[in-house]
Structure formats: C-alpha cells, structure tokens
Design a protein around this motif. Sequence first.
Motif, PDB file in Angstrom:
ATOM      1  N   THR A 133       0.847  -1.189   0.000  1.00  0.00           N
ATOM      2  CA  THR A 133       0.000   0.000   0.000  1.00  0.00           C
ATOM      3  C   THR A 133       0.880   1.234   0.000  1.00  0.00           C
ATOM      4  N   LEU A 134       0.635   2.121  -0.961  1.00  0.00           N
ATOM      5  CA  LEU A 134       1.346   3.393  -1.051  1.00  0.00           C
ATOM      6  C   LEU A 134       0.474   4.464  -0.416  1.00  0.00           C
ATOM      7  N   HIS A 135       0.943   5.001   0.704  1.00  0.00           N
ATOM      8  CA  HIS A 135       0.224   6.045   1.421  1.00  0.00           C
ATOM      9  C   HIS A 135       0.879   7.393   1.146  1.00  0.00           C
ATOM     10  N   VAL A 175       6.159  -0.575  -8.324  1.00  0.00           N
ATOM     11  CA  VAL A 175       5.259  -1.690  -8.012  1.00  0.00           C
ATOM     12  C   VAL A 175       4.701  -2.325  -9.281  1.00  0.00           C
ATOM     13  N   GLU A 176       4.394  -1.506 -10.268  1.00  0.00           N
ATOM     14  CA  GLU A 176       3.851  -2.067 -11.512  1.00  0.00           C
ATOM     15  C   GLU A 176       4.902  -2.897 -12.252  1.00  0.00           C
ATOM     16  N   GLU A 177       6.157  -2.427 -12.256  1.00  0.00           N
ATOM     17  CA  GLU A 177       7.226  -3.198 -12.898  1.00  0.00           C
ATOM     18  C   GLU A 177       7.484  -4.506 -12.165  1.00  0.00           C
ATOM     19  N   ALA A 178       7.167  -4.537 -10.862  1.00  0.00           N
ATOM     20  CA  ALA A 178       7.339  -5.767 -10.074  1.00  0.00           C
ATOM     21  C   ALA A 178       6.124  -6.696 -10.182  1.00  0.00           C
ATOM     22  N   GLY A 179       5.116  -6.305 -10.956  1.00  0.00           N
ATOM     23  CA  GLY A 179       3.978  -7.188 -11.200  1.00  0.00           C
ATOM     24  C   GLY A 179       2.764  -6.956 -10.328  1.00  0.00           C
ATOM     25  N   TYR A 180       2.733  -5.859  -9.579  1.00  0.00           N
ATOM     26  CA  TYR A 180       1.573  -5.545  -8.736  1.00  0.00           C
ATOM     27  C   TYR A 180       0.588  -4.672  -9.515  1.00  0.00           C
ATOM     28  N   ARG A 181      -0.698  -4.819  -9.177  1.00  0.00           N
ATOM     29  CA  ARG A 181      -1.735  -4.022  -9.829  1.00  0.00           C
ATOM     30  C   ARG A 181      -2.629  -3.396  -8.761  1.00  0.00           C
ATOM     31  N   PRO A 182      -3.155  -2.174  -9.009  1.00  0.00           N
ATOM     32  CA  PRO A 182      -4.003  -1.521  -8.005  1.00  0.00           C
ATOM     33  C   PRO A 182      -5.332  -2.241  -7.832  1.00  0.00           C
ATOM     34  N   LEU A 209      -2.854  13.427  -3.064  1.00  0.00           N
ATOM     35  CA  LEU A 209      -2.841  12.053  -3.571  1.00  0.00           C
ATOM     36  C   LEU A 209      -3.874  11.188  -2.860  1.00  0.00           C
ATOM     37  N   GLU A 210      -3.996   9.942  -3.308  1.00  0.00           N
ATOM     38  CA  GLU A 210      -4.801   8.926  -2.634  1.00  0.00           C
ATOM     39  C   GLU A 210      -3.872   7.870  -2.062  1.00  0.00           C
ATOM     40  N   ASN A 211      -4.367   7.094  -1.105  1.00  0.00           N
ATOM     41  CA  ASN A 211      -3.682   5.876  -0.664  1.00  0.00           C
ATOM     42  C   ASN A 211      -4.157   4.756  -1.580  1.00  0.00           C
ATOM     43  N   VAL A 212      -3.217   4.026  -2.165  1.00  0.00           N
ATOM     44  CA  VAL A 212      -3.580   2.999  -3.140  1.00  0.00           C
ATOM     45  C   VAL A 212      -2.938   1.675  -2.758  1.00  0.00           C
ATOM     46  N   GLY A 213      -3.752   0.618  -2.732  1.00  0.00           N
ATOM     47  CA  GLY A 213      -3.258  -0.726  -2.460  1.00  0.00           C
ATOM     48  C   GLY A 213      -2.987  -1.460  -3.765  1.00  0.00           C
ATOM     49  N   TYR A 214      -1.820  -2.080  -3.856  1.00  0.00           N
ATOM     50  CA  TYR A 214      -1.418  -2.865  -5.029  1.00  0.00           C
ATOM     51  C   TYR A 214      -1.191  -4.305  -4.582  1.00  0.00           C
ATOM     52  N   ALA A 215      -1.549  -5.248  -5.445  1.00  0.00           N
ATOM     53  CA  ALA A 215      -1.366  -6.656  -5.087  1.00  0.00           C
ATOM     54  C   ALA A 215      -0.960  -7.460  -6.310  1.00  0.00           C
TER      55      ALA A 215
END
Length: 200
Positions: free
Chosen positions: A93-95, A133-140, A153-159
């Motif tokens: 999660t990017l806060h 995170v996207e280059e490492a394969g995570y998606r929001p 900004l928003e807080n966004v969770g990637y998995a």
Amino acid sequence: GRPDSMSAEKIAAMKACAVTRVSVNPQSMQEETLVRIGRHHTPADIERMVYEIRAALDVHINMDVILGLPGETVEDVRRTMAAVTALAPDDITLHALALKRGSHLRLRMETEHVALPSDAETLHMSTVAVRAVEEAGYRPYYLYRQGYMSGDLENVGYARAGAESIYNIQIMEERQTIIGIGGAATTKVLGIRSGRMRSV
C-alpha cells in the motif's frame, strides 16, 4: 505492524492461531528517515521480520510505504521501493503522508525544523513508487483518501494477481467489524440491521 512490536513468541502465537495475513509496515527503508519520524526499527529489522514470518508461517504479507515523509527525496523513495519489492510481499500500500494537527510527528518537525517535500516532489515520488510496483507485477485494487494528504494524492493498495485483500476493501467501505486490542485501540462494529459502523 513493526519489528519493535514483534517477537518469536508472537510469531508462534500467530502460527498456533492459524493467522493468514500479517502487515509489516516499514513506512520507509531509509534509516535516517526512520530516526527522523521516531520509529524504533531499522531497514535490517524489517527484512529480518519478513524472513522470520515467512520461515514460520504460510501467510499473506502486506507492506506499507509512506510518500512525502519529512526530509525525504525522490531518490530515497526509489531506494525504498527497490528494497520493499525485493522482499516480495503479497501486497503493497502506497500512502501519502497525512500530517494531522497536533500529531507527534508534526510537533517534532516544528521543533527540529525539518521540511516536508513539496506537493510537486511528492507527486514525483508517487510516480516513481507506482512505476516500481507495476514493474514488479503488482496491480491496483483499492484506494481511499484522507484529510491533509501530501500532494493531493490517494492511498492505493497494489497486489499480485490473486493476492487482493477483501478485508482492505471492506474496511475502506466501512463494512467490516474491527476489534481493537491494546492501548488507545478502538473497536468498530458493523450493525447487522443498520449496516452502519459504530465505535465502542
């Protein structure tokens, strides 16, 4: 949460209780930043906590990073994201920093005269972190906003695919009972009939 709140006994208790998800929250992997914001752990402590949990449990690990921390630069964020993604958590999660009036961190900043990154720099940090995170394969998969957030900004969770946390989505929608344990903890209960949250 953090290494200073973890122990071998707690890991054993989590295993005995079949815990399936653990948050490991570095905030930053820059030692100078951790000292500046009053954290009592080091980047090495975070790495050790992840390895110890992985060795003991088959568990989903979430890690939180905060963008816009006092004294940090875009390059600090780049290094933090490289260190976090190397640990291969299941979700990140990017806060954006939400600095509340009267908070310990805000008071400390005022007495030590440490500046926050500008909104433009925080936006650049977000661009760098999202790319990592996207280059490492995570998606929001979820986002939410708070007051006083840096860079608007928003807080966004990637998995990783299949590692999305329904719990995270439910708490953002205020549809999940949360039991607080410990000093200053708050329990929030979802009313079965009303569908509304109330604090107890």
